[in-house]
Scaffold this motif. Structure first.
Motif, PDB file in Angstrom:
ATOM      1  N   PRO A  99       0.829  -1.202   0.000  1.00  0.00           N
ATOM      2  CA  PRO A  99       0.000   0.000   0.000  1.00  0.00           C
ATOM      3  C   PRO A  99       0.862   1.249   0.000  1.00  0.00           C
ATOM      4  O   PRO A  99       1.983   1.243   0.498  1.00  0.00           O
ATOM      5  N   ALA A 100       0.299   2.318  -0.581  1.00  0.00           N
ATOM      6  CA  ALA A 100       1.015   3.591  -0.581  1.00  0.00           C
ATOM      7  C   ALA A 100       0.828   4.270   0.770  1.00  0.00           C
ATOM      8  O   ALA A 100      -0.048   3.945   1.532  1.00  0.00           O
ATOM      9  N   GLY A 101       1.651   5.265   1.043  1.00  0.00           N
ATOM     10  CA  GLY A 101       1.448   6.073   2.244  1.00  0.00           C
ATOM     11  C   GLY A 101       2.264   5.573   3.422  1.00  0.00           C
ATOM     12  O   GLY A 101       3.069   4.649   3.330  1.00  0.00           O
ATOM     13  N   ASP A 102       2.069   6.237   4.560  1.00  0.00           N
ATOM     14  CA  ASP A 102       2.797   5.895   5.769  1.00  0.00           C
ATOM     15  C   ASP A 102       2.366   4.527   6.286  1.00  0.00           C
ATOM     16  O   ASP A 102       1.287   4.037   5.983  1.00  0.00           O
ATOM     17  N   ASP A 103       3.240   3.954   7.094  1.00  0.00           N
ATOM     18  CA  ASP A 103       3.009   2.602   7.591  1.00  0.00           C
ATOM     19  C   ASP A 103       2.175   2.656   8.868  1.00  0.00           C
ATOM     20  O   ASP A 103       2.684   2.455   9.965  1.00  0.00           O
ATOM     21  N   LEU A 104       0.897   2.926   8.736  1.00  0.00           N
ATOM     22  CA  LEU A 104       0.009   3.034   9.890  1.00  0.00           C
ATOM     23  C   LEU A 104      -0.641   1.707  10.250  1.00  0.00           C
ATOM     24  O   LEU A 104      -1.280   1.599  11.300  1.00  0.00           O
ATOM     25  N   LEU A 105      -0.494   0.705   9.413  1.00  0.00           N
ATOM     26  CA  LEU A 105      -1.140  -0.587   9.647  1.00  0.00           C
ATOM     27  C   LEU A 105      -0.143  -1.751   9.607  1.00  0.00           C
ATOM     28  O   LEU A 105      -0.518  -2.884   9.314  1.00  0.00           O
ATOM     29  N   ASP A 106       1.113  -1.460   9.904  1.00  0.00           N
ATOM     30  CA  ASP A 106       2.128  -2.505  10.004  1.00  0.00           C
ATOM     31  C   ASP A 106       2.222  -3.368   8.744  1.00  0.00           C
ATOM     32  O   ASP A 106       2.293  -4.594   8.823  1.00  0.00           O
ATOM     33  N   ARG A 107       2.172  -2.713   7.611  1.00  0.00           N
ATOM     34  CA  ARG A 107       2.449  -3.345   6.316  1.00  0.00           C
ATOM     35  C   ARG A 107       1.555  -4.545   6.037  1.00  0.00           C
ATOM     36  O   ARG A 107       1.991  -5.704   6.042  1.00  0.00           O
ATOM     37  N   VAL A 108       0.301  -4.243   5.774  1.00  0.00           N
ATOM     38  CA  VAL A 108      -0.673  -5.286   5.451  1.00  0.00           C
ATOM     39  C   VAL A 108      -0.166  -6.167   4.302  1.00  0.00           C
ATOM     40  O   VAL A 108      -0.379  -7.388   4.295  1.00  0.00           O
ATOM     41  N   GLY A 109       0.495  -5.561   3.336  1.00  0.00           N
ATOM     42  CA  GLY A 109       0.984  -6.314   2.186  1.00  0.00           C
ATOM     43  C   GLY A 109       2.002  -7.377   2.534  1.00  0.00           C
ATOM     44  O   GLY A 109       2.259  -8.289   1.735  1.00  0.00           O
ATOM     45  N   ASP A 110       2.602  -7.290   3.719  1.00  0.00           N
ATOM     46  CA  ASP A 110       3.608  -8.266   4.144  1.00  0.00           C
ATOM     47  C   ASP A 110       3.052  -9.294   5.124  1.00  0.00           C
ATOM     48  O   ASP A 110       3.812 -10.115   5.655  1.00  0.00           O
ATOM     49  N   TRP A 111       1.751  -9.269   5.387  1.00  0.00           N
ATOM     50  CA  TRP A 111       1.201 -10.184   6.394  1.00  0.00           C
ATOM     51  C   TRP A 111       1.268 -11.633   5.949  1.00  0.00           C
ATOM     52  O   TRP A 111       1.326 -12.530   6.767  1.00  0.00           O
ATOM     53  N   GLY A 112       1.220 -11.855   4.654  1.00  0.00           N
ATOM     54  CA  GLY A 112       1.377 -13.205   4.132  1.00  0.00           C
ATOM     55  C   GLY A 112       0.122 -14.053   4.235  1.00  0.00           C
ATOM     56  O   GLY A 112      -0.898 -13.633   4.786  1.00  0.00           O
ATOM     57  N   PRO A 113       0.182 -15.275   3.685  1.00  0.00           N
ATOM     58  CA  PRO A 113      -0.985 -16.161   3.677  1.00  0.00           C
ATOM     59  C   PRO A 113      -1.218 -16.788   5.046  1.00  0.00           C
ATOM     60  O   PRO A 113      -0.304 -16.859   5.878  1.00  0.00           O
ATOM     61  N   THR A 114      -2.442 -17.248   5.261  1.00  0.00           N
ATOM     62  CA  THR A 114      -2.784 -17.947   6.494  1.00  0.00           C
ATOM     63  C   THR A 114      -3.676 -19.134   6.163  1.00  0.00           C
ATOM     64  O   THR A 114      -4.505 -19.063   5.240  1.00  0.00           O
ATOM     65  N   ALA A 115      -3.502 -20.227   6.876  1.00  0.00           N
ATOM     66  CA  ALA A 115      -4.315 -21.423   6.640  1.00  0.00           C
ATOM     67  C   ALA A 115      -5.647 -21.285   7.354  1.00  0.00           C
ATOM     68  O   ALA A 115      -5.707 -20.850   8.510  1.00  0.00           O
ATOM     69  N   THR A 116      -6.737 -21.620   6.679  1.00  0.00           N
ATOM     70  CA  THR A 116      -8.063 -21.616   7.268  1.00  0.00           C
ATOM     71  C   THR A 116      -8.742 -22.947   6.943  1.00  0.00           C
ATOM     72  O   THR A 116      -8.261 -23.716   6.114  1.00  0.00           O
ATOM     73  N   ALA A 117      -9.898 -23.163   7.567  1.00  0.00           N
ATOM     74  CA  ALA A 117     -10.651 -24.388   7.283  1.00  0.00           C
ATOM     75  C   ALA A 117     -11.128 -24.421   5.838  1.00  0.00           C
ATOM     76  O   ALA A 117     -11.428 -25.487   5.293  1.00  0.00           O
ATOM     77  N   ALA A 118     -11.205 -23.248   5.203  1.00  0.00           N
ATOM     78  CA  ALA A 118     -11.688 -23.168   3.817  1.00  0.00           C
ATOM     79  C   ALA A 118     -10.560 -23.232   2.798  1.00  0.00           C
ATOM     80  O   ALA A 118     -10.811 -23.325   1.595  1.00  0.00           O
ATOM     81  N   GLY A 119      -9.310 -23.134   3.243  1.00  0.00           N
ATOM     82  CA  GLY A 119      -8.174 -23.128   2.330  1.00  0.00           C
ATOM     83  C   GLY A 119      -7.161 -22.072   2.738  1.00  0.00           C
ATOM     84  O   GLY A 119      -7.288 -21.431   3.794  1.00  0.00           O
ATOM     85  N   VAL A 120      -6.158 -21.865   1.908  1.00  0.00           N
ATOM     86  CA  VAL A 120      -5.116 -20.870   2.200  1.00  0.00           C
ATOM     87  C   VAL A 120      -5.634 -19.495   1.764  1.00  0.00           C
ATOM     88  O   VAL A 120      -6.009 -19.296   0.607  1.00  0.00           O
ATOM     89  N   PHE A 121      -5.629 -18.562   2.706  1.00  0.00           N
ATOM     90  CA  PHE A 121      -6.193 -17.233   2.460  1.00  0.00           C
ATOM     91  C   PHE A 121      -5.098 -16.183   2.536  1.00  0.00           C
ATOM     92  O   PHE A 121      -4.199 -16.263   3.374  1.00  0.00           O
ATOM     93  N   HIS A 122      -5.214 -15.175   1.639  1.00  0.00           N
ATOM     94  CA  HIS A 122      -4.178 -14.149   1.542  1.00  0.00           C
ATOM     95  C   HIS A 122      -4.853 -12.800   1.283  1.00  0.00           C
ATOM     96  O   HIS A 122      -5.687 -12.686   0.388  1.00  0.00           O
TER      97      HIS A 122
END
Length: 291
Positions: A99-122
Motif C-alpha cells: 500500500p502507498a502512504g505511511d506505515d500506519l497498519l504494520d504493512r498489510v501487504g507483508d502479512w502473508g498467507p494464512t491457513a483456514t478451514a476453507a483453504g489458504v487465504f491471503h
C-alpha cells in the motif's frame, strides 16, 4: 456513500484524527443505549442459547469478559458479508502490492498467507489497474449495492478506492484471495483515526474491518465467519499494538452481524452513523481464545 460502516463509509469522506481523550488511559465506556430491531433481538437470543449449551469454558469466558470490560472502564466493520461474481476458479493471483502512504497498519501487504478451514487465504492490497473491473462488478451486484452504495455507471467505486490508495495509509483496500482465487474485498483501517471514532470510545490502534464476499456461490455457507476470524487473528498477530478489532455492519444486515458474532466478536452497542444505524462489533485480544 458506501455503507457508512464509517470506515469505508468513510468512502471518499476526509479522514479525521481523534484527540488524546480517546487514547489509552482515557476513562471510557463502550456501552450505549440500545434500540435494536426484533430480528437482531431474536438473533442475539439464539446466540445466547448456543452459548448456554457450551457449558465448558463458559464461566471462564464470562470472567474474562468482565475483566476486559473493567479494564476498558479504567482506561486499562463496512462490513457486508455481501455479493457478486467471483473471478474464474483457479486463477492464480499476482504477488501482493504494497500500500502507498505511511506505515500506519504494520504493512498489510507483508502479512502473508494464512491457513483456514476453507483453504489458504491471503490479503492482497488492491492494484487499481488490475483490480478495478472485478471490484466494480461486485459493487454493482444489487445485494452488495444495498449496503455499499458504490454501484452505477459512474466512477464511485474508482473514487472510493483512489481515496484510500492516495491517502496516508490509514485504510488499506485488499482483495481476499482463497486458494489462488480472488473472492472477496476487504478494507483494513485504523478505526481510531477514522470518522467512526467520533461515534464510539475509540482506543489507540483500534483496527477496523470491512468485508464483501464477491460471488454468490461463496455466500451462505459460513465462509464469512471463517474468514472474519482468520483476518481478525491476522490483525492481532501482525499488529501487537492493537488490542481490539472493530467492525460496524449495518443493523439491517442480519447475515453480516451473525457472521461477526460467530467469528468471536461481541456486540458492544448500537451506533448512529451518518448514513446508517450500525452494530458496533468488537473482538478483544484478551478474549480471542475464549469466543
Amino acid at each position: 456513500m458506501p455503507p457508512t460502516d464509517a470506515s469505508t463509509d468513510a468512502g471518499t469522506a476526509p479522514y479525521t484524527t481523534v484527540g488524546s481523550d480517546t487514547g489509552p488511559g482515557a476513562d471510557t465506556e463502550d456501552t450505549l443505549d440500545l434500540r435494536l430491531p426484533d430480528e437482531l433481538l431474536a438473533l442475539f437470543a439464539g446466540k445466547a442459547q448456543e452459548a448456554k449449551g457450551e457449558a465448558a469454558g463458559g464461566a471462564k469466558a464470562e470472567a474474562a469478559r468482565g475483566a476486559a470490560e473493567r479494564a476498558e472502564r479504567n482506561g486499562g466493520g463496512r462490513s457486508t458479508v455481501g455479493t457478486a461474481q467471483a473471478s474464474a476458479p483457479g486463477t492464480a493471483w499476482p504477488a501482493p502490492v504494497d500500500p502507498a502512504g505511511d506505515d500506519l497498519l504494520d504493512r498489510v501487504g507483508d502479512w502473508g498467507p494464512t491457513a483456514t478451514a476453507a483453504g489458504v487465504f491471503h490479503l492482497v492490497p488492491v492494484d487499481l489497474d488490475r483490480d478495478l473491473p472485478l471490484i466494480s462488478r461486485w459493487m454493482n451486484d444489487p445485494a452488495v449495492a444495498a449496503f455499499w452504495e458504490l454501484s452505477g455507471p459512474g466512477t464511485a467505486t474508482e473514487d472510493h478506492l483512489r481515496a484510500q490508495l492516495g491517502g496516508d495509509g490509514r485504510s488499506v483496500p485488499c482483495l481476499g484471495v482463497l486458494d489462488g482465487t480472488a473472492m472477496s474485498y476487504w478494507e483494513i483501517y485504523r478505526a481510531d483515526l477514522d470518522p467512526l471514532a467520533r461515534h464510539y470510545p475509540a482506543r489507540l490502534h483500534d483496527t477496523g474491518i470491512h468485508l464483501l464476499i464477491g460471488g454468490v456461490a461463496n455466500r451462505g455457507r459460513g465462509l464469512g465467519t471463517t474468514l472474519l476470524r482468520a483476518v481478525s487473528d491476522l490483525v492481532l498477530d501482525r499488529r501487537p499494538s492493537c488490542a481490539r478489532v472493530i467492525a460496524e455492519p449495518d443493523l439491517r444486515n442480519i447475515p453480516s452481524v451473525s457472521a461477526f458474532l460467530s467469528a468471536g466478536f461481541r456486540f458492544s452497542a448500537e451506533v448512529d452513523l451518518p448514513d446508517k444505524k450500525a452494530a458496533l462489533m468488537v473482538r478483544d485480544r484478551a478474549l480471542r481464545d475464549l469466543l
